[in-house]
Write a protein that holds these residues in place. Structure first.
Motif, mmCIF file in Angstrom:
data_model
loop_
_atom_site.group_PDB
_atom_site.id
_atom_site.type_symbol
_atom_site.label_atom_id
_atom_site.label_comp_id
_atom_site.label_asym_id
_atom_site.label_seq_id
_atom_site.Cartn_x
_atom_site.Cartn_y
_atom_site.Cartn_z
ATOM 1 N N UNK A 154 0.823 -1.207 0.000
ATOM 2 C CA UNK A 154 0.000 0.000 0.000
ATOM 3 C C UNK A 154 0.858 1.259 0.000
ATOM 4 N N UNK A 155 1.926 1.242 0.763
ATOM 5 C CA UNK A 155 2.828 2.403 0.798
ATOM 6 C C UNK A 155 3.488 2.621 -0.556
ATOM 7 N N UNK A 156 3.945 1.539 -1.176
ATOM 8 C CA UNK A 156 4.555 1.670 -2.488
ATOM 9 C C UNK A 156 3.553 2.169 -3.518
ATOM 10 N N UNK A 157 2.316 1.667 -3.446
ATOM 11 C CA UNK A 157 1.289 2.101 -4.392
ATOM 12 C C UNK A 157 0.988 3.585 -4.229
ATOM 13 N N UNK A 158 0.956 4.050 -2.973
ATOM 14 C CA UNK A 158 0.700 5.475 -2.735
ATOM 15 C C UNK A 158 1.830 6.322 -3.293
ATOM 16 N N UNK A 159 3.075 5.927 -2.995
ATOM 17 C CA UNK A 159 4.210 6.694 -3.518
ATOM 18 C C UNK A 159 4.219 6.674 -5.046
ATOM 19 N N UNK A 160 3.916 5.513 -5.617
ATOM 20 C CA UNK A 160 3.919 5.408 -7.081
ATOM 21 C C UNK A 160 2.827 6.277 -7.696
ATOM 22 N N UNK A 161 1.652 6.289 -7.060
ATOM 23 C CA UNK A 161 0.561 7.086 -7.612
ATOM 24 C C UNK A 161 0.892 8.577 -7.581
ATOM 25 N N UNK A 162 1.556 9.022 -6.509
ATOM 26 C CA UNK A 162 1.938 10.426 -6.444
ATOM 27 C C UNK A 162 2.971 10.770 -7.515
ATOM 28 N N UNK A 163 3.940 9.863 -7.698
ATOM 29 C CA UNK A 163 4.950 10.128 -8.737
ATOM 30 C C UNK A 163 4.330 10.102 -10.130
ATOM 31 N N UNK A 164 3.450 9.153 -10.346
ATOM 32 C CA UNK A 164 2.852 9.035 -11.675
ATOM 33 C C UNK A 164 1.893 10.185 -11.963
ATOM 34 N N UNK A 165 1.243 10.695 -10.927
ATOM 35 C CA UNK A 165 0.387 11.862 -11.132
ATOM 36 C C UNK A 165 1.218 13.041 -11.635
ATOM 37 N N UNK A 166 2.384 13.239 -10.991
ATOM 38 C CA UNK A 166 3.276 14.315 -11.437
ATOM 39 C C UNK A 166 3.804 14.030 -12.836
ATOM 40 N N UNK A 167 4.164 12.746 -13.085
ATOM 41 C CA UNK A 167 4.660 12.395 -14.423
ATOM 42 C C UNK A 167 3.574 12.568 -15.466
ATOM 43 N N UNK A 168 2.314 12.285 -15.077
ATOM 44 C CA UNK A 168 1.214 12.465 -16.024
ATOM 45 C C UNK A 168 1.036 13.915 -16.417
ATOM 46 N N UNK A 169 1.115 14.816 -15.427
ATOM 47 C CA UNK A 169 1.020 16.244 -15.741
ATOM 48 C C UNK A 169 2.167 16.659 -16.663
ATOM 49 N N UNK A 170 3.354 16.144 -16.365
ATOM 50 C CA UNK A 170 4.507 16.480 -17.199
ATOM 51 C C UNK A 170 4.331 15.928 -18.611
ATOM 52 N N UNK A 171 3.815 14.694 -18.720
ATOM 53 C CA UNK A 171 3.622 14.098 -20.037
ATOM 54 C C UNK A 171 2.601 14.878 -20.852
ATOM 55 N N UNK A 172 1.520 15.323 -20.196
ATOM 56 C CA UNK A 172 0.516 16.114 -20.917
ATOM 57 C C UNK A 172 1.108 17.410 -21.445
ATOM 58 N N UNK A 173 1.908 18.051 -20.584
ATOM 59 C CA UNK A 173 2.541 19.307 -21.022
ATOM 60 C C UNK A 173 3.522 19.051 -22.156
ATOM 61 N N UNK A 174 4.320 17.981 -22.029
ATOM 62 C CA UNK A 174 5.286 17.667 -23.085
ATOM 63 C C UNK A 174 4.579 17.320 -24.392
ATOM 64 N N UNK A 175 3.489 16.559 -24.280
ATOM 65 C CA UNK A 175 2.765 16.189 -25.489
ATOM 66 C C UNK A 175 2.253 17.427 -26.221
ATOM 67 N N UNK A 176 1.745 18.379 -25.429
ATOM 68 C CA UNK A 176 1.243 19.606 -26.042
ATOM 69 C C UNK A 176 2.361 20.385 -26.731
ATOM 70 N N UNK A 177 3.539 20.421 -26.085
ATOM 71 C CA UNK A 177 4.641 21.193 -26.624
ATOM 72 C C UNK A 177 5.365 20.480 -27.761
#
Length: 541
Positions: free
Chosen positions: A298-321
């Motif tokens: 559960x701890x790993x899943x929480x940490x992973x979800x937080x990292x992936x949320x940030x990576x998702x925002x970054x990916x969306x921005x990169x895709x747009x650019x």
């Protein structure tokens, strides 16, 4: 004779076992029956510890049609090991009822517990204990009925037969079956090796031996008062290493307990009571270990979800650019191709190389655009576009994409695939991202090993099928990871190797898990990363 050979061949095919494995199983069953034949109940050959029961249930769990082999092994164990003259009709009938109990236990475990789950949950443990207890009780009742029906035991002894047969099989299953569960999995055996490299694991083993000496140094009538000391190392192992630690710690206690019992004089009833405590100790340890595993997951899943949320925002921005520059790059590449082809009618040695380079430029720009868009969709809703894919071809393409880079860094690339590997349902773009990331990390790690000559720097990727899973392994010749690095390698934000081992691995693990598989690292010399994919994931019904 030919009819008998054909029948035997049919049985081997039905059981799914070769002759060598059948002989090995038979020898292992009889050997365990001989080792555990201590303090049998008078006239019944029923012992307080039956580890061979776990071997039988384990075989039926993975090979359900091998019941006849289990029945032959049970009959042989009774005939070769037992020291009481039980009549043959009673022995054969009793073995049949025991086999039926084993088959029912295996069927229930197969129905309610997925035996290949990498993480053990508390629900799994509770169901496992309930099924094992119920299966052992069923087998004991059936066995007592068979012995009564053949006049081996009178009706008055039936409760005692049920009690002793139940304890022997239940303890054997509770303690030994989890060990087989560990040994049957590549990931769990890797976790076991990682645990054994930790000095704390050996300290727990020493404490277990000391506790055992304290317990059995007491008079026989006082030993029960001190037996609970043995809970301490098992609880310690479970808290530190999870279910894997609990399984092996309990197995060590069981072996030491049997050694102590065999070297002293005990009443059979005393041994049965010790085994009841052994079952309680193992159940407590595995349940605690499952709780620890669940919390860590559960701890790993929480940490992973937080990292992936940030990576998702970054990916969306990169895709747009990046979409517009990539589209423009592809357009310019196609224009260069047209110009080069128009010049093709004129003698110019540079035309063909120019066409080849612009082809590659256009293809890579298109691929980059697909990767960016597919990752953006993945981060947004974890979507995958599954299709039957030759994973061997994906591996070949990934290796070819890294060949020049590996050659420039002085690293030798090699690959191999199971010849029988068929098409796997997966998202080729996403799995290609995983393959290239693992290969790039391995090449960086191998090239960073300055002590090795270039001829000794290797990276190997191989794929093979194990049951309904495809296992892909990437191995390099670098120093590898220790147990502490394995536990955090998918969490690091900063790279610890040239080329990075941070967010890329976290994203790769998320992609593999979205496919229903697992990605894990193995401690030891040489970097070893494995990921599994279910062969039938996503198959339309």
């Amino acid at each position: 004779m030919s009819s008998l050979s054909a029948r035997l061949a049919g049985w081997r095919q039905t059981a799914g076992l070769g002759v060598a494995r059948m002989i090995l199983y038979f020898a292992a069953y009889v050997g365990l029956a001989w080792i555990s034949f201590i303090y049998p109940a008078r006239g019944l050959n029923i012992t307080p510890w039956n580890p061979q029961a776990a071997l039988a249930v384990g075989l039926l769990l993975w090979q359900p049609r091998s019941w006849w082999l289990v029945w032959v092994a049970v009959v042989s164990g009774e005939a070769l090991v037992g020291n009481e003259a039980v009549p043959w009709p009673a022995m054969v009938l009793s073995a049949g009822t025991v086999t039926a109990g084993y088959a029912a236990t295996a069927a229930a475990l197969r129905l309610w517990i997925a035996p290949k789950l990498p993480v053990v949950t508390r629900r799994d443990v509770v169901v496992f204990l309930a099924v094992v207890a119920g299966g052992a009780l069923l087998g004991a009742v059936l066995r007592a009925a068979a012995l009564w029906a053949t006049d081996v035991v009178p009706a008055a002894r039936i409760p005692a037969v049920i009690h002793r047969a139940f304890i022997g099989d239940c303890v054997g299953l509770v303690v030994t079956l989890p060990v087989l569960w560990v040994l049957a999995s590549r990931e769990r055996t890797a976790a076991t090796r990682t645990m054994l490299r930790a000095g704390e694991a050996w300290l727990i083993a020493v404490v277990t031996a000391v506790a055992m000496l304290i317990v059995f140094a007491q008079p026989t009538e006082e030993q029960f008062k001190y037996f609970y000391l043995l809970f301490l190392p098992v609880v310690w192992a479970a808290a530190r290493f999870g279910a894997i630690g609990a399984v092996w710690s309990a197995a060590l206690v069981q072996m030491l307990l049997m050694l102590a019992v065999q070297t002293a004089t005990y009443q059979p009833l005393t041994v049965f009571e010790l085994q009841v405590l052994m079952a309680a100790l193992t159940s407590t340890g595995v349940l605690l270990g499952a709780t620890v595993d669940e919390r860590e997951e559960a701890q790993q899943a929480l940490r992973a979800s937080l990292r992936l949320a940030a990576a998702g925002d970054m990916a969306a921005a990169l895709a747009h650019e990046l979409n517009q520059p990539l589209t423009a790059m592809s357009t310019y590449a196609r224009a260069s191709q047209l110009i080069a082809r128009k010049l093709g009618s004129q003698p110019n040695a540079l035309v063909d190389p120019l066409v080849e380079v612009t082809d590659k430029l256009a293809d890579e720009a298109t691929r980059a655009g697909e990767v960016v868009n597919r990752l953006r969709k993945f981060f947004r809703d974890r979507s995958t576009e599954l299709q039957p894919t030759d994973i061997g071809q994906l591996i070949v393409d990934a290796v070819q994409s890294q060949e020049r880079r590996a050659e420039g860094l002085g690293v030798n690339l090699a690959w191999s695939c199971d010849p029988g590997l068929g098409a796997v349902w997966l998202d080729p773009v996403q799995i290609t991202v995983v393959l290239r990331n693992l290969l790039a990390n391995a090449i960086d790690a191998a090239s960073a090993d300055r002590e090795a000559a270039p001829a000794q720097r290797h990276v190997t990727i191989r794929a093979l099928q194990e049951d309904d899973q495809v296992i892909v392994t990437v191995v390099d010749t670098a120093r590898g990871l220790n147990s502490a690095e394995v536990s955090r390698v998918f969490e690091s934000r900063r790279s610890e190797k040239p080329g990075g081992m941070g967010v890329g691995l976290a994203i790769s693990r998320s992609i593999v898990e979205a496919h229903g598989g697992r990605l894990w690292a193995e401690a030891g010399p040489g970097g070893k990363f494995h990921f599994s994919l279910p062969v039938t994931a996503g198959v339309p019904t």
